[in-house]
Design an enzyme around this catalytic site. Structure first.
Site: not given
Ligand code: UD1
Length: 434
Positions: A22-23, A311, A121, A403, A116
């Site tokens: 999925k990711n 995950d 996030r 999902r 969420c």
């Molecule tokens: C992706 C995955 C999700 C997984 C997550 C962490 C996809 C579609 N989803 O989500 O399944 O659980 O990686 O491995 O690939 N953060 C910030 N600022 C930002 C973005 C993120 O502080 O702008 C923080 C988040 O709150 C979190 C950490 O960074 O604590 C990692 O998040 P992130 O890697 O961005 O998660 P996703 O990409 O949304």
């Protein structure tokens, strides 16, 4: 509301094939915005998030056809630039259209993903990176209004956040940089295999991305990208979920379509608990897994790749609930991702929270009850707990499972589990405690 009923106490055996990731599929789909040519993807998992991304892309002028895990995407209208709240609120990964829209159409209005169940996030790293590349960004009324009238330009961008790097943030900057003027460097880039896979796809479409799989990715912008035909990599989280289910039920199973190198930390951890595994190294990419001797508790922190993924944190917690002894889990990616703890306790688990650490005293067994899924991976954890528990476990809010898993309960049933999906309200049988 649909719910599923799990009869506990069965052991698993046989072989199932793991679906495409999925990711990886979601950002690969969003990349269709970057090209005027058709993008053909195979082994796309048929699950709700993919349908949501398809709807979002359709609202952005990308036509699609999806049949038997083959998805063709073709941009037909470059006009729309709005990712509406109604779609974005259903799936955070909708934010993956931001970078592609901004670089190709020079404009993007994307709803903020919002809250969420797995914690706060933010998308500040995405926005800061795009601003460094010349985008004018304004956040108001719950939307990100971004434009780059002269197009984006290369810049050095850091993905270092308080909890480590950002996976979709890395994708957004990498995708935006493919069509930007000049060279972009992403420091603290995500190492996740899904980022490597989508980067390799973009390179095959004509992008110039170097350093994939390292924490510094360099992208030289090009004029245009072509389409192409690509296969989605195997889902390491689904594979890990099925392996944890086998370990929790002390079963031996085989999984086809597994890339063991994407699961090294997880396989090592399961090995510490007493599991053995062999990769057959054949064309079917089969992994033979024996969880019959799993009995030792372990402690771990969930961290970005290549460590134990957040995950799989909840599923591993279910497993550790039934291994005698003490284990300790912290999720350093989403420190508050612990909503499943209270539901596991309803099944008889002994879990204490110490700050953001969960301390688990393995009880040897659990007992069936009604429980509520709080998020995608928590629902898989409750299914696993239901497989371990004595008697019947009913899991509500099961749409979370749909999902992100393609027919998880059917796959487990193929392996001998007894899981039934109920689409209508069913009278709950109240049981006296044993
Ligand atoms: C992706 C995955 C999700 C997984 C997550 C962490 C996809 C579609 N989803 O989500 O399944 O659980 O990686 O491995 O690939 N953060 C910030 N600022 C930002 C973005 C993120 O502080 O702008 C923080 C988040 O709150 C979190 C950490 O960074 O604590 C990692 O998040 P992130 O890697 O961005 O998660 P996703 O990409 O949304």
């Amino acid at each position: 509301m649909p719910h599923i009923v799990v009869q506990g106490g069965t052991s698993l055996h046989g072989t199932v094939r793991v679906s495409g990731a999925k990711n990886a599929a979601l950002p690969m789909m969003a990349a269709a915005i970057l090209t005027d040519q058709p993008l053909r993807l195979s082994d796309v998992p048929d699950l709700l998030d993919v349908q949501t991304m398809n709807q979002l892309l359709s609202s952005l002028g990308v036509a699609s056809s999806f049949f038997q895990n083959r998805l063709t995407l073709q941009m037909i209208d470059e006009g729309p630039c709005l990712a509406d709240y109604e779609l974005v609120r259903r799936m955070r990964a909708s934010v993956c259209v931001l970078g592609p829209l901004l670089t190709k159409r020079r404009q993007a209005t994307v709803s903020l993903p919002g809250g969420c169940n797995i914690g706060h996030r933010p998308i500040d790293l995405h926005l800061r990176g795009l601003a460094a590349m010349g985008a004018e960004i304004e956040v108001r009324s719950g939307y990100v209004f971004a434009q780059a009238r002269q197009g984006l330009r290369g810049a050095t961008v850091s993905m270092a956040g308080p909890q480590g790097t950002s996976v979709t943030g890395t994708f957004n900057i990498m995708a935006a940089a493919t069509l930007a003027r000049g060279t972009t460097v992403i420091e603290y880039a995500a190492l996740e295999p899904e980022i490597v896979a989508v980067g390799e796809m973009l390179n095959a479409m004509g992008a110039r991305i170097h350093g994939l799989g390292t924490s510094r990715i360099t992208i030289e912008g090009v004029e245009a990208l072509s389409g192409g035909q690509f296969t989605v990599i195997p889902d390491r989280i689904e594979a890990g979920t099925l392996l944890v289910a086998a370990a929790a039920t002390k079963s031996a199973i085989q999984l086809a379509n597994v890339e063991p190198s994407h699961l090294t930390a997880v396989l090592d951890l399961l090995g510490e608990m007493g599991a053995t595994m062999t990769s057959l190294g054949d064309a079917t990419q089969t992994l033979r897994f024996d969880g019959t001797n799993v009995s030792y508790p372990v402690s771990f922190d969930a961290l970005p790749y290549p460590d134990i993924p957040t995950d799989l944190q909840a599923q591993l917690m279910s497993l550790l609930c039934c291994l005698p002894g003490e284990s300790r889990i912290r999720d350093l990616v989403f420190p508050d991702r612990l909503m499943h703890v209270s539901e596991l306790c309803r099944l008889g688990a002994d879990i204490r929270l110490d700050g953001n650490a969960a301390i688990i005293q393995g009880t040897g067994s659990l007992s069936g009850a009604n429980v509520m899924a709080s998020d995608l991976r928590a629902s898989a954890a409750l299914v696993i707990a239901g497989l371990i528990a004595r008697g019947e476990t009913t899991i509500h809010r099961i749409y979370h499972l749909d999902r992100g898993y393609e027919q998880l309960e059917n796959k487990l049933n193929t392996l001998g589990a007894q899981i039934e999906r109920m689409d209508v309200a069913r009278e709950t049988i109240l049981r006296r405690p044993a």
